[in-house]
Scaffold this motif. Structure first.
Motif, PDB file in Angstrom:
ATOM      1  N   SER A  51       3.776  -5.774  -4.160  1.00  0.00           N
ATOM      2  CA  SER A  51       4.080  -5.641  -2.732  1.00  0.00           C
ATOM      3  C   SER A  51       4.762  -4.306  -2.450  1.00  0.00           C
ATOM      4  O   SER A  51       4.445  -3.616  -1.484  1.00  0.00           O
TER       5      SER A  51
ATOM      6  N   LYS B  28      -3.561 -14.225 -10.656  1.00  0.00           N
ATOM      7  CA  LYS B  28      -2.619 -13.347 -11.376  1.00  0.00           C
ATOM      8  C   LYS B  28      -3.314 -12.071 -11.836  1.00  0.00           C
ATOM      9  O   LYS B  28      -2.744 -10.982 -11.792  1.00  0.00           O
TER      10      LYS B  28
ATOM     11  N   ILE C 213      -4.991 -11.189  -0.268  1.00  0.00           N
ATOM     12  CA  ILE C 213      -5.254 -12.364  -1.108  1.00  0.00           C
ATOM     13  C   ILE C 213      -6.014 -13.425  -0.299  1.00  0.00           C
ATOM     14  O   ILE C 213      -6.979 -14.028  -0.781  1.00  0.00           O
TER      15      ILE C 213
ATOM     16  N   TYR D 262       7.110 -14.241   0.952  1.00  0.00           N
ATOM     17  CA  TYR D 262       7.110 -13.373  -0.233  1.00  0.00           C
ATOM     18  C   TYR D 262       7.680 -11.976   0.062  1.00  0.00           C
ATOM     19  O   TYR D 262       7.926 -11.210  -0.857  1.00  0.00           O
TER      20      TYR D 262
ATOM     21  N   SER E 131      -3.508  -9.831  -9.014  1.00  0.00           N
ATOM     22  CA  SER E 131      -2.225  -9.161  -8.757  1.00  0.00           C
ATOM     23  C   SER E 131      -2.069  -7.944  -9.663  1.00  0.00           C
ATOM     24  O   SER E 131      -1.679  -6.862  -9.221  1.00  0.00           O
TER      25      SER E 131
ATOM     26  N   VAL F 141       4.157  -9.870  -8.622  1.00  0.00           N
ATOM     27  CA  VAL F 141       3.844  -9.995  -7.193  1.00  0.00           C
ATOM     28  C   VAL F 141       4.789  -9.121  -6.374  1.00  0.00           C
ATOM     29  O   VAL F 141       4.367  -8.392  -5.462  1.00  0.00           O
TER      30      VAL F 141
ATOM     31  N   TYR G  40      -0.323  -7.613   1.164  1.00  0.00           N
ATOM     32  CA  TYR G  40      -0.762  -8.244  -0.077  1.00  0.00           C
ATOM     33  C   TYR G  40      -1.274  -9.660   0.175  1.00  0.00           C
ATOM     34  O   TYR G  40      -2.352 -10.044  -0.275  1.00  0.00           O
ATOM     35  N   ARG G  41      -0.519 -10.443   0.986  1.00  0.00           N
ATOM     36  CA  ARG G  41      -0.921 -11.825   1.273  1.00  0.00           C
ATOM     37  C   ARG G  41      -2.203 -11.871   2.096  1.00  0.00           C
ATOM     38  O   ARG G  41      -3.050 -12.733   1.895  1.00  0.00           O
TER      39      ARG G  41
END
Lengths: 309, 262
Positions: free
Chosen positions: A230, A275, A261, A12, A278, A226, A257-258
């Protein structure tokens, strides 16, 4: 878990770099991304399927990546033409292309919502076979390959932004009047910029499809958010002193970010809240700099008042 | 060098706000000439420059530049040989890019932007030298973002950018109006030097009648989109601000004065 988040983050981070080109360099919030990401996945999977059954060559899946990039660039050119030649606002131009892409993506995928690479060799599985690695070291091999791809894209983009054309594109997002006054066609700069942005986004989609061995026609919704999340997280954490600093920050932001999550999911949050999460992260990331600024101002004021007393 | 024939631009045509910004203007500028343009607000001064640069399209009429008809050519095409400065010092530079990046963009005027490196080593040396002529100390700040500069510094930089590849025509739209008197005088001095050295045909719009009469070699006066007066030679030299006002009101038959003296 952590290594999974690293792989996801690297995949990503390409998305973040693509969105960075449109949002930060061209100053255009480009919604084409939700469509072009999946275009990349779809093109990559369909080309990978062309390999003969039982083959083990990495050539075809590797070639599917530049093909995906080209397809995404075409989508960006569409948005650019709609925006500059038909004088449609960039936001709307992106929405028009994105909507059209939903159908095109389904057409590419033979009108099936999900298509797998059908046991054909992908860029990752070829490497796995080559090193005949066990499941744990597989992740390391995958992360290493992703790192190479991300580093290559970031390096090429950095060099490009220092060329005459790159300078002209950056200036277009900064002061369009000045660009035209320097005898540069700002319309062309926007079209080229959007092509590069969506090309990189599609590459991100292609790499994701290779990594998970399938393309999902419906997975594009919210991709632009997304990407923006980021970028903003990266800028908050790692700064935005120069365009190259910001570019690296976007990559770092995608990783952060990942990881965030992954932690939240580990804590038991349902994937359906993804979502919303996000969106909330973006709001919080925007709030932090504003809040810290106003707190600093208030402190300075109080200090001044105290000094006056 | 530059010829304008029967140029017409009407804003809000067919409405109560209809305004003839250019009303059958015919003008001709010789190579190397320096013309100042004055007139009250709404006289059509800026519209004239915008029409020449291609920012506004003519409703009718023709513009010829250097023997070529450019009436239908887009702004960026004309910019190959036209340099331009605005009243707003923020308009001519890209704030988030460095001084040398801004100069590099201007330095490529008239060329195709390709994949060759944006700022070569030799360019850096050349930019340093050019900047030192401004006398503002910018030559030591090549890597500073332009957004950090003052209005006067930005306008001086814009002037350098507009002339670093000498244009055939330079359009100045009240380019010192937003600066403090001292900086304005300095920018005006540098403007004069650049123009003379490169023999650039120049058109300068100004609100300062004194500047208009004492800069360059002829002065034109616009009113309601029409050319009402051309001052040249002895007539111009002997002209005073008071007499110009009188001549103007007679010629333009409208209230002239306060707005113009600004």
């Amino acid at each position: 878990m952590a290594l999974g988040a690293l792989e996801q983050g690297l995949i990503y981070s390409l998305l973040a770099v693509g969105v960075f080109v449109s949002l930060r360099i061209l100053d255009i919030p480009d919604l084409t991304v939700d469509g072009s990401f999946i275009t990349g996945s779809a093109v990559s999977v369909m080309i990978t399927q062309l390999a003969p059954e039982g083959g083990a060559s990495a050539l075809i899946p590797a070639l599917s990546l530049p093909a995906a990039l080209a397809a995404g660039a075409l989508a960006g050119i569409c948005t650019g033409l709609i925006h500059t030649k038909l004088k449609v606002q960039p936001l709307l131009a992106g929405i028009i292309t994105m909507t059209g892409l939903f159908s095109i993506n389904l057409l590419v995928l033979n009108e099936k919502p999900t298509v797998s690479i059908n046991g054909r060799p992908g860029i990752f599985s070829v490497l796995y076979d080559l090193f005949s690695v066990n499941p744990t070291t597989r992740k390391i091999v995958a992360a290493a390959l992703l790192l190479v791809i991300v580093a290559l894209v970031a390096a090429l983009l950095t060099v490009f932004l220092k060329t005459q054309l790159g300078l002209a594109i950056r200036a277009t997002g900064d002061n369009e009047d000045m660009v035209r006054a320097s005898s540069i066609d700002s319309d062309n700069m926007k079209i080229i910029g959007l092509a590069i942005a969506n090309g990189i986004v599609a590459l991100s989609g292609a790499v994701l499809a290779q990594h998970q061995n399938f393309a999902d026609a419906k997975a594009g919704t919210g991709m632009v958010v997304v990407g923006i999340a980021s970028i903003i997280i990266g800028e908050t954490l790692f700064g935005k002193r120069s365009v190259f600093n910001s570019l690296l920050s976007a990559i770092g932001g995608a990783l952060a970010y990942r990881i965030f999550i992954a932690v939240v999911l580990q804590l038991g949050l349902k994937a359906s809240y993804f979502k919303l999460l996000s969106a909330v992260i973006i709001i919080i990331s925007i709030l932090i700099p504003i809040a810290s600024k106003s707190i600093a101002e208030r402190r300075a004021k109080e200090a001044k008042n105290n000094a006056d007393d | 060098m530059l010829t304008i024939k029967n140029a017409r631009i009407t804003f809000n045509a067919g409405t109560v706000n209809e305004r003839k910004a250019l009303d059958k203007i015919n003008l001709s500028f010789a190579r190397g000439s320096f013309t100042t343009v004055i007139g009250s607000n709404g006289a059509g001064k800026s519209t004239l420059l915008n029409a020449i640069s291609g920012a506004y399209a003519l409703d009718s009429g023709h513009i010829f530049l250097d023997g070529e008809e450019i009436t239908e050519k887009p702004e960026h095409f004309r910019a190959r040989i036209i340099g331009r400065l605005f009243q707003d010092p923020l308009k001519g530079t890209a704030p988030n890019m460095t001084i040398e990046e801004n100069l590099a963009l201007a330095y490529g005027r008239g060329t195709r932007r390709g994949l060759s490196i944006g700022i070569r080593k030799a360019d850096g040396v050349f930019f340093k030298e050019a900047l030192s002529r401004l006398g503002l100390g910018l030559e030591d700040r090549l890597k500073s973002k332009v957004g950090l500069l003052s209005g006067g510094q930005r306008q001086a930089l814009t002037l350098l950018m507009a002339t670093i590849v000498p244009p055939k025509l330079l359009l100045l739209d009240e380019h010192t109006a937003a600066l403090d008197p001292q900086t304005a005088a300095q920018v005006m001095r540098i403007t004069g030097e650049f123009v003379r050295e490169n023999n650039i045909t120049t058109i300068m719009v100004t609100h300062n009648i004194d500047d208009a009469l004492h800069t360059g070699d002829s002065t034109i006066v616009l009113s309601n989109g029409r050319l009402v007066l051309t001052l040249e030679g002895v007539e111009r030299e002997s002209m005073t601000v008071e007499r110009l006002m009188k001549v103007y009101s007679a010629a333009a038959n409208d209230s002239f004065g306060d707005s113009m003296l600004l």
